[in-house]
Design a protein around this motif. Structure first.
Motif, PDB file in Angstrom:
ATOM      1  N   SER A   1      40.961  45.085  44.131  1.00 28.58           N
ATOM      2  CA  SER A   1      41.075  43.881  43.318  1.00 28.58           C
ATOM      3  C   SER A   1      39.865  42.976  43.497  1.00 28.58           C
ATOM      4  CB  SER A   1      42.366  43.136  43.678  1.00 28.58           C
ATOM      5  OG  SER A   1      42.482  41.941  42.926  1.00 28.58           O
ATOM      6  N   TYR A   2      39.410  42.838  44.755  1.00 26.70           N
ATOM      7  CA  TYR A   2      38.230  42.010  45.036  1.00 26.70           C
ATOM      8  C   TYR A   2      36.994  42.586  44.353  1.00 26.70           C
ATOM      9  CZ  TYR A   2      34.380  39.878  47.609  1.00 26.70           C
ATOM     10  OH  TYR A   2      33.222  39.225  47.926  1.00 26.70           O
ATOM     11  N   LEU A   3      36.845  43.890  44.402  1.00 26.24           N
ATOM     12  CA  LEU A   3      35.683  44.509  43.769  1.00 26.24           C
ATOM     13  C   LEU A   3      35.654  44.258  42.267  1.00 26.24           C
ATOM     14  CD1 LEU A   3      35.304  45.998  46.503  1.00 26.24           C
ATOM     15  CD2 LEU A   3      34.850  48.070  45.182  1.00 26.24           C
ATOM     16  N   MET A   4      36.841  44.286  41.631  1.00 30.39           N
ATOM     17  CA  MET A   4      36.888  44.231  40.174  1.00 30.39           C
ATOM     18  C   MET A   4      37.046  42.824  39.621  1.00 30.39           C
ATOM     19  SD  MET A   4      39.310  47.603  39.606  1.00 30.39           S
ATOM     20  CE  MET A   4      39.296  47.449  37.824  1.00 30.39           C
ATOM     21  N   CYS A   5      37.434  41.871  40.470  1.00 30.42           N
ATOM     22  CA  CYS A   5      37.694  40.511  39.987  1.00 30.42           C
ATOM     23  C   CYS A   5      36.378  39.803  39.656  1.00 30.42           C
ATOM     24  CB  CYS A   5      38.472  39.728  41.033  1.00 30.42           C
ATOM     25  SG  CYS A   5      38.929  38.067  40.478  1.00 30.42           S
ATOM     26  N   THR A   6      36.303  39.237  38.472  1.00 27.41           N
ATOM     27  CA  THR A   6      35.078  38.554  38.050  1.00 27.41           C
ATOM     28  C   THR A   6      35.025  37.106  38.513  1.00 27.41           C
ATOM     29  OG1 THR A   6      36.147  38.006  35.945  1.00 27.41           O
ATOM     30  CG2 THR A   6      34.786  40.002  36.008  1.00 27.41           C
ATOM     31  N   SER A   7      36.181  36.500  38.794  1.00 21.92           N
ATOM     32  CA  SER A   7      36.192  35.082  39.155  1.00 21.92           C
ATOM     33  C   SER A   7      35.998  34.841  40.646  1.00 21.92           C
ATOM     34  CB  SER A   7      37.513  34.438  38.706  1.00 21.92           C
ATOM     35  OG  SER A   7      38.620  35.090  39.314  1.00 21.92           O
ATOM     36  N   SER A   8      36.644  35.657  41.495  1.00 23.05           N
ATOM     37  CA  SER A   8      36.567  35.432  42.936  1.00 23.05           C
ATOM     38  C   SER A   8      36.027  36.618  43.714  1.00 23.05           C
ATOM     39  CB  SER A   8      37.967  35.078  43.479  1.00 23.05           C
ATOM     40  OG  SER A   8      38.879  36.126  43.206  1.00 23.05           O
ATOM     41  N   GLY A   9      35.690  37.700  43.021  1.00 26.68           N
ATOM     42  CA  GLY A   9      35.206  38.897  43.693  1.00 26.68           C
ATOM     43  C   GLY A   9      33.832  39.301  43.226  1.00 26.68           C
ATOM     44  N   LEU A  10      33.579  40.614  43.250  1.00 24.57           N
ATOM     45  CA  LEU A  10      32.258  41.121  42.901  1.00 24.57           C
ATOM     46  C   LEU A  10      32.095  41.412  41.421  1.00 24.57           C
ATOM     47  CD1 LEU A  10      31.607  43.555  45.909  1.00 24.57           C
ATOM     48  CD2 LEU A  10      30.923  41.170  45.647  1.00 24.57           C
ATOM     49  N   GLY A  11      33.206  41.501  40.701  1.00 22.35           N
ATOM     50  CA  GLY A  11      33.137  41.718  39.258  1.00 22.35           C
ATOM     51  C   GLY A  11      32.548  43.060  38.862  1.00 22.35           C
ATOM     52  N   ILE A  12      32.855  44.108  39.627  1.00 21.86           N
ATOM     53  CA  ILE A  12      32.345  45.440  39.326  1.00 21.86           C
ATOM     54  C   ILE A  12      33.309  46.146  38.366  1.00 21.86           C
ATOM     55  CG2 ILE A  12      31.642  47.658  40.292  1.00 21.86           C
ATOM     56  CD1 ILE A  12      31.199  46.226  42.959  1.00 21.86           C
ATOM     57  N   SER A  13      32.784  46.708  37.321  1.00 19.28           N
ATOM     58  CA  SER A  13      33.605  47.428  36.361  1.00 19.28           C
ATOM     59  C   SER A  13      34.147  48.710  36.984  1.00 19.28           C
ATOM     60  CB  SER A  13      32.785  47.753  35.116  1.00 19.28           C
ATOM     61  OG  SER A  13      33.503  48.599  34.242  1.00 19.28           O
TER      62      SER A  13
END
Length: 409
Positions: free
Chosen positions: A190-202
């Protein structure tokens, strides 16, 4: 009963334990030497035989609790930090918030992500993007990542031309049994994919990989996304989005006792060829306490699991979670039958390639031909590629299969 036999994972050995260790060492050396000289796995390289006979002899001579204490002295985080420092690898640590759910009210320790930036950050995969490799380590859910894992994980990252490798430091059983690891794996993704609080990786730029118990966790996360468990938050995927690949190395996919008790099954047939045994698998299971009735623990041993995996890997109308799947297992493994079962038509529906020891057999050309593939490695044992990496041996069939396949992405 000696103090070692009742040693807790968090307890230090007593004087008698150390005396026992020293006293048994000559016997260990003698038995290991004889086992190596008279090994029945002549098709393997001598370094592979050396490692396998070492592990089998070690576990037959020394008490399991003492060996486990020795392994658990150094945490996953310390191993990664020390290795990165020694080899001058850029290393960042991200501690995720502690979490709990209604069905798992105990507050877990926060999951920790170790982000390794590779030197070849400009390298791209064949898709034109630099992927991220998210790796879940093995160890039966009870042991931390050990230093032999590091050269193997880094080799995987370089083979796939990854921008970064992210290793999850998850909590260990028996202090934190199932579903603790599932919860932390979902949180990391979830952290990897989250754009607001994470890394925003697709998702299309993420490769999920793991060995042994880590391979199980790859499956646990995918089954949770497809069929959400009550233990962790739902992980939303964009419409039509799929992970670039999933890699499961010698995964533990079925908890059912039937596969262990069959007189012709691989648990029986390979008990003297693999270093992992039925007893050890039972010990890991008792510590982890995975629920045999839940697909997130018992990946292909519960009713309805076939429908979950068909949706994950094959989808309906082209909608699936994973673009490519790679499973590998040694033909000398106790997990061989279960991996074959999981790779069958009702579940992952993989194509099977038999990887021969002879280099004249160019089976590697077949590896990029299918989207879902299982490679059976002739004569090799549980997570043989990790053992080989620790010895600097790069010609094992499991190692060649994994690295060759990763280069096709």
């Amino acid at each position: 009963m000696t103090s070692t036999q009742k040693l807790r994972p968090d307890a230090s050995p007593e004087v008698l334990d150390w005396i026992s260790l020293v006293a048994l060492f000559p016997l260990f050396l003698t038995k290991w030497s004889l086992a190596f000289l008279f090994s029945n796995q002549k098709s393997l390289h001598w370094r592979q035989n050396c490692a396998l006979t070492f592990l089998r002899t070690q576990r037959s001579i020394f008490p399991t609790p003492l060996l486990r204490w020795l392994v658990r002295r150094v945490s996953t985080g310390s191993t990664i930090k020390d290795y990165c420092s020694k080899h001058k690898i850029a290393h960042q640590i991200v501690t995720l918030p502690a979490s709990s759910t209604e069905l798992h009210p105990a507050l877990l320790p926060p999951a920790v992500l170790h982000i390794l930036t590779l030197g070849n950050v400009e390298a791209k995969s064949r898709s034109g993007k630099a992927p991220t490799l998210l790796y879940f380590h093995g160890g039966g859910f009870v042991n931390p990542l050990r230093s032999p894992h590091m050269p193997f994980i880094l080799a995987c990252g370089h083979s796939v031309r990854a921008k970064q490798i992210i290793i999850l430091e998850y909590s260990l059983a028996p202090e934190h049994p199932y579903p603790a690891q599932l919860i932390q794996c979902v949180a990391s993704l979830s952290y990897l994919m989250c754009t607001s609080s994470g890394l925003g990786i697709s998702a299309e730029d993420i490769i999920l990989a793991g060995d042994s118990a880590g391979g199980t966790l790859v499956g646990s996360v995918l089954s949770h996304i497809q069929n959400p468990s009550p233990y962790a938050p739902m992980l939303q995927m964009k419409s039509g989005e799929e992970f670039q690949a999933a890699v499961m190395i010698s995964p533990f996919v079925r908890l059912h006792k039937e596969s262990m008790d069959s007189p012709m099954g691989s648990y029986k047939m390979n008990e003297k060829r693999d270093y992992l045994t039925r007893i050890q698998v039972d010990e890991f299971g008792e510590a982890w306490k995975g629920d045999e009735k839940e697909v997130w623990a018992n990946l292909c041993g519960v009713e309805g699991a076939d429908k979950v995996w068909q949706a994950v890997f094959q989808g309906k109308g082209g909608v699936r979670l994973v673009k490519k799947l790679f499973i590998t297992v040694g033909t000398a493994e106790v997990f061989l039958d279960d991996c074959r079962f999981f790779g069958g038509e009702s579940y992952a529906n993989t194509q099977t390639v038999i990887a021969k020891q002879e280099k004249s057999k160019d089976w590697t050309e077949e590896l990029g031909s299918w989207e879902r593939i299982m490679v059976e490695c002739e004569g090799e044992a549980h997570v043989q590629a990790v053992l080989d990496a620790a010895l600097g041996y790069q010609d094992g069939v499991m190692t060649r299969a994994i690295m060759t396949w990763l280069k096709t992405l």
